[in-house]
Design an enzyme around this catalytic site. Sequence first.
Site, PDB file in Angstrom:
ATOM      1  N   ARG A 291       0.883  -1.176   0.000  1.00 24.56           N
ATOM      2  CA  ARG A 291       0.000   0.000   0.000  1.00 24.56           C
ATOM      3  C   ARG A 291       0.910   1.212   0.000  1.00 24.56           C
ATOM      4  O   ARG A 291       1.676   1.423   0.945  1.00 24.56           O
ATOM      5  CB  ARG A 291      -0.902  -0.019   1.234  1.00 24.56           C
TER       6      ARG A 291
ATOM      7  N   HIS B 118      -7.124   1.015  -6.637  1.00 24.56           N
ATOM      8  CA  HIS B 118      -7.345   0.071  -5.539  1.00 24.56           C
ATOM      9  C   HIS B 118      -7.981  -1.200  -6.126  1.00 24.56           C
ATOM     10  O   HIS B 118      -9.145  -1.508  -5.856  1.00 24.56           O
ATOM     11  CB  HIS B 118      -8.254   0.726  -4.485  1.00 24.56           C
TER      12      HIS B 118
ATOM     13  N   GLN C 202      -9.822  -3.864  -3.913  1.00 23.51           N
ATOM     14  CA  GLN C 202     -11.135  -3.381  -3.510  1.00 23.51           C
ATOM     15  C   GLN C 202     -12.142  -3.618  -4.636  1.00 23.51           C
ATOM     16  O   GLN C 202     -13.261  -4.088  -4.401  1.00 23.51           O
ATOM     17  CB  GLN C 202     -11.058  -1.878  -3.182  1.00 23.51           C
TER      18      GLN C 202
ATOM     19  N   ASP D 273     -17.305   6.971  -1.426  1.00 22.50           N
ATOM     20  CA  ASP D 273     -16.061   6.831  -0.659  1.00 22.50           C
ATOM     21  C   ASP D 273     -15.788   8.180   0.007  1.00 22.50           C
ATOM     22  O   ASP D 273     -16.437   9.198  -0.306  1.00 22.50           O
ATOM     23  CB  ASP D 273     -14.915   6.434  -1.608  1.00 22.50           C
TER      24      ASP D 273
ATOM     25  N   CYS E 161     -16.267   1.460   0.196  1.00 20.78           N
ATOM     26  CA  CYS E 161     -15.078   0.637   0.468  1.00 20.78           C
ATOM     27  C   CYS E 161     -14.704   0.652   1.941  1.00 20.78           C
ATOM     28  O   CYS E 161     -14.029  -0.263   2.405  1.00 20.78           O
ATOM     29  CB  CYS E 161     -13.915   1.124  -0.377  1.00 20.78           C
TER      30      CYS E 161
ATOM     31  N   ARG F 142     -13.509  -8.752   0.827  1.00 18.45           N
ATOM     32  CA  ARG F 142     -12.074  -8.525   0.573  1.00 18.45           C
ATOM     33  C   ARG F 142     -11.297  -9.825   0.820  1.00 18.45           C
ATOM     34  O   ARG F 142     -10.385 -10.173   0.075  1.00 18.45           O
ATOM     35  CB  ARG F 142     -11.527  -7.417   1.497  1.00 18.45           C
TER      36      ARG F 142
HETATM   37  N1   CP Z   1     -11.148  -0.357   1.994  1.00 24.34           N
HETATM   38  C1   CP Z   1      -9.889  -0.414   2.490  1.00 24.34           C
HETATM   39  O1   CP Z   1      -8.915  -0.627   1.773  1.00 24.34           O
HETATM   40  O2   CP Z   1      -9.800  -0.252   3.852  1.00 24.34           O
HETATM   41  P1   CP Z   1      -8.468  -0.068   4.698  1.00 24.34           P
HETATM   42  O3   CP Z   1      -7.904   1.265   4.338  1.00 24.34           O
HETATM   43  O4   CP Z   1      -8.897  -0.166   6.121  1.00 24.34           O
HETATM   44  O5   CP Z   1      -7.523  -1.169   4.308  1.00 24.34           O
HETATM   45  N1  NVA Z   2      -9.917   6.722  -1.239  1.00 20.75           N
HETATM   46  C1  NVA Z   2      -9.532   6.239   0.071  1.00 20.75           C
HETATM   47  C2  NVA Z   2      -9.718   4.766   0.157  1.00 20.75           C
HETATM   48  C3  NVA Z   2      -9.329   4.141   1.466  1.00 20.75           C
HETATM   49  C4  NVA Z   2      -9.494   2.650   1.457  1.00 20.75           C
HETATM   50  C5  NVA Z   2      -8.095   6.643   0.352  1.00 20.75           C
HETATM   51  O1  NVA Z   2      -7.256   6.527  -0.544  1.00 20.75           O
HETATM   52  O2  NVA Z   2      -7.818   7.082   1.464  1.00 20.75           O
END
Ligand code: CP
Ligand code: NVA
Length: 307
Positions: A102, A129, A132, A224, A264, A292
């Site tokens: 990530r 993502h 997701q 989101d 998400c 997930r």
């Molecule tokens: N939706 C998602 O990726 O959640 P987290 O940021 O908690 O991993």
């Molecule tokens: N768009 C959000 C998604 C988190 C899972 C972010 O990038 O923070």
Amino acid sequence: MKDFLAISDYATEELQDLLDLAVKLKKEYFDGGNPPLAKGKAMAMIFQKPSLRTRVSFDMVMRHLGGDALYLSPAEIGLGKRESVSDVARVLSGYVHIIMARVFAHEHVLELGKWASVPVINGLSDFSHPCQAMADALTIQEKFGSLKGLNVTYVGDGNNVAASLMHICARLGANFTIANPKGYDMPTEAITLGRQLAAESGSSITLTNDPHEAVRGAQAIYTDTWTSMGQEEETEKRLQVFPPYQVNANLVAEAEKDVIVLHCLPAHRGEELTDAVADGPHSLIFPQAHNRLHAQKAIVARLLGLA
Ligand code: CP
Ligand code: NVA
């Protein structure tokens, strides 16, 4: 395919095949547990940003399959700072069998994929993502049988989650609409790619600034956070701009009767999504989060050649 970095890297049939595998593994899990296919295999999980779902679900994927997962926090590694991304990729490739990352800069996850000799999974970048999106598609498929011909509407910021959702809809033949405020469009590169994929599957991409027009005829409404990780200094400004894009009971009532509401997570209740909708009859946000686990188990099993 060595890595899982982008939905668009995978053909429609390959994505459907992964979803079929996710359905099988999910059933098997609830019927008594998955066989330890990944015994002796380890995953390195690199996190430059916080996480609940991604961290726990990937960890549990490896445990269910009899393997191990190593959490590497934002304070460790110093990807691209303490050490170059290419060196990190090559060092980890001698220790673990698969890497999940990530990151902030999308280029970093691409570079990990380029230099690692083991599979690399994109666990969210500023651009996309894809894990997701796989869980989203699984959730929509469970409700409607297939994505083909459905109308999926995303309301809010044109962010990483929106881009991957658009790409999986386009690949699997769902019509995708996004309603976002002016100035908060998805990146042009994501839209161009979405249009290409939609042309191939015969589905449509619609861009609008009007959330009401966008949800008309929708079978799925997705939203989101208005402020993604890394944009915190814009929070105040975004809180001024985004309220007309809140997914609330009035907006949901303008969609199809059997519309599902997805997010998400993490949700900012009272901002992009009201409590009444999040906890109401249309919401599938928790089954979606749980998916997930199953979607990613399929991705890991395929990349490791276990299923
Ligand atoms: N939706 C998602 O990726 O959640 P987290 O940021 O908690 O991993
Ligand atoms: N768009 C959000 C998604 C988190 C899972 C972010 O990038 O923070």
